[in-house]
Design an enzyme around this catalytic site. Sequence first.
Site, PDB file in Angstrom:
ATOM      1  N   THR A  12      13.717  -6.765   6.006  1.00  0.00           N
ATOM      2  CA  THR A  12      14.792  -6.129   6.772  1.00  0.00           C
ATOM      3  C   THR A  12      14.912  -6.654   8.197  1.00  0.00           C
ATOM      4  O   THR A  12      16.022  -6.836   8.700  1.00  0.00           O
ATOM      5  CB  THR A  12      14.557  -4.590   6.803  1.00  0.00           C
ATOM      6  N   ASP A  57      13.786 -10.783   0.268  1.00  0.00           N
ATOM      7  CA  ASP A  57      13.559  -9.343   0.267  1.00  0.00           C
ATOM      8  C   ASP A  57      12.165  -9.213  -0.365  1.00  0.00           C
ATOM      9  O   ASP A  57      11.908  -9.819  -1.419  1.00  0.00           O
ATOM     10  CB  ASP A  57      14.612  -8.652  -0.608  1.00  0.00           C
ATOM     11  N   SER A  58      11.264  -8.468   0.251  1.00  0.00           N
ATOM     12  CA  SER A  58       9.873  -8.522  -0.223  1.00  0.00           C
ATOM     13  C   SER A  58       9.693  -7.952  -1.629  1.00  0.00           C
ATOM     14  O   SER A  58       8.653  -8.154  -2.251  1.00  0.00           O
ATOM     15  CB  SER A  58       8.930  -7.847   0.765  1.00  0.00           C
ATOM     16  N   SER A  59      10.688  -7.253  -2.151  1.00  0.00           N
ATOM     17  CA  SER A  59      10.584  -6.785  -3.540  1.00  0.00           C
ATOM     18  C   SER A  59      10.569  -7.977  -4.494  1.00  0.00           C
ATOM     19  O   SER A  59      10.212  -7.828  -5.660  1.00  0.00           O
ATOM     20  CB  SER A  59      11.738  -5.831  -3.867  1.00  0.00           C
ATOM     21  N   THR A  89       9.082  -4.536   4.203  1.00  0.00           N
ATOM     22  CA  THR A  89       8.118  -3.433   4.123  1.00  0.00           C
ATOM     23  C   THR A  89       7.765  -3.060   2.683  1.00  0.00           C
ATOM     24  O   THR A  89       6.680  -2.548   2.429  1.00  0.00           O
ATOM     25  CB  THR A  89       8.659  -2.166   4.828  1.00  0.00           C
ATOM     26  N   ASP A  90       8.679  -3.325   1.734  1.00  0.00           N
ATOM     27  CA  ASP A  90       8.466  -2.826   0.369  1.00  0.00           C
ATOM     28  C   ASP A  90       7.138  -3.280  -0.239  1.00  0.00           C
ATOM     29  O   ASP A  90       6.460  -2.499  -0.902  1.00  0.00           O
ATOM     30  CB  ASP A  90       9.619  -3.261  -0.553  1.00  0.00           C
ATOM     31  N   GLN A 271      -3.956   8.656  -7.929  1.00  0.00           N
ATOM     32  CA  GLN A 271      -2.582   8.828  -7.457  1.00  0.00           C
ATOM     33  C   GLN A 271      -2.547   9.544  -6.107  1.00  0.00           C
ATOM     34  O   GLN A 271      -1.526   9.534  -5.432  1.00  0.00           O
ATOM     35  CB  GLN A 271      -1.784   9.668  -8.459  1.00  0.00           C
ATOM     36  N   CYS A 272      -3.649  10.200  -5.751  1.00  0.00           N
ATOM     37  CA  CYS A 272      -3.694  10.879  -4.442  1.00  0.00           C
ATOM     38  C   CYS A 272      -3.914   9.825  -3.367  1.00  0.00           C
ATOM     39  O   CYS A 272      -4.895   9.072  -3.447  1.00  0.00           O
ATOM     40  CB  CYS A 272      -4.869  11.850  -4.357  1.00  0.00           C
TER      41      CYS A 272
HETATM   42  N1  ASP Z   1      13.804  -4.304   0.942  1.00  0.00           N
HETATM   43  C1  ASP Z   1      13.227  -4.646   2.212  1.00  0.00           C
HETATM   44  C2  ASP Z   1      12.048  -5.574   1.976  1.00  0.00           C
HETATM   45  O1  ASP Z   1      10.992  -5.131   1.652  1.00  0.00           O
HETATM   46  C3  ASP Z   1      12.797  -3.431   2.938  1.00  0.00           C
HETATM   47  C4  ASP Z   1      12.238  -3.669   4.321  1.00  0.00           C
HETATM   48  O2  ASP Z   1      11.965  -4.756   4.761  1.00  0.00           O
HETATM   49  O3  ASP Z   1      12.047  -2.650   5.027  1.00  0.00           O
HETATM   50  O4  ASP Z   1      12.172  -6.744   2.081  1.00  0.00           O
END
Ligand code: ASP
Length: 339
Positions: A12, A57-59, A89-90, A271-272
Amino acid sequence: MSRILLIHTGGTIGMTKTENGYQPDGAYFRKAVEHMDSLKAEGMPAWNFMETSPLLDSSRMSVAEWNLIGKTIADNYDLYDGFVILHGTDTMAYTASALSFMLKGLNKPVILTGSQIPLCETRSDGRDNLITSMMIAGAGKVKEVCIYFGGVLLRGNRSAKISADGMQAFASPNYPPLASAGIFIQYNEPAFLHSRSTKFSYRSFRDVPIGVIKIFPGIQFDLYESLITEKLKGIVIETFGSGNIPDDRGVLLPMLNKAKENGTVITVCSQCPQATVDMSTYEAGSLLKKAGAVSGRDMTTEAAVAKLYYLFSIYDDPHRIKFSMERDIRGELTQKDDI
Ligand code: ASP
């Protein structure tokens, strides 16, 4: 003056709006960084900027991209005093975990950061995240892979993304922050990692097949049977609480035994967000123990996945891998005898 290599990988922070939503924009971001006066202010480290290609995009990050980032750091290791990686961030916590294993004997800061709001937007959190990460990398106090985000510096392989819209997007619930950035940057030095190896080395990951199964009430284990083949090298099972699973319905145990015979390493995480797995606490967890699963203890799923990739990249013997999964190798878990 210390020298930092700033590596833009996407996310992002460097995105601009398109008709399909935000997308990485290398040309815009390069210019924006070059024109950011604060990055050239007195007291800031000297830096060079580079970007990986394609910006993502990190996804969409995978083992290939982790290897590329790791190799870029390794190739430039002697030329710089630290590294700041701009990343989405993903999957930032996965990449941070992967780098922590790939970079053995690390003796310089590697700080991953990004933003929730793109730098091109007025309320972007990217400016502070970038500037403070550069200061922390320049100071050179912390010598491990970290995430700096929203005022806190966290150990990378202890971190998880906890918010998709808050500015404090990351937390490390099983480990204290390494620093907090208020008016002053206050370091928590007793929490720093001290590398056990004196020589720096980089190890790329093999892209081995790994699975993650999240347990939920009513789970029909037989649906997962087809997953358990000789191809599958490791599974992380995200259980309830301290390592508990629902009734096996006569299906899970044979499945786990088959996985064991195949040499698949089964690692149990919780999962916690705040937890330590101990499969002997409840009868409901004992089945996993009997089937030879290893305890991920207080490791995040992100760290467990990255650690499996790492260990399968250096060893073939599942017993050797199981042994190391339960032991602390880069500060990613609290070993039983350490508690
Ligand atoms: N979809 C974005 C990513 O991970 C989200 C982000 O950067 O906050 O690349």
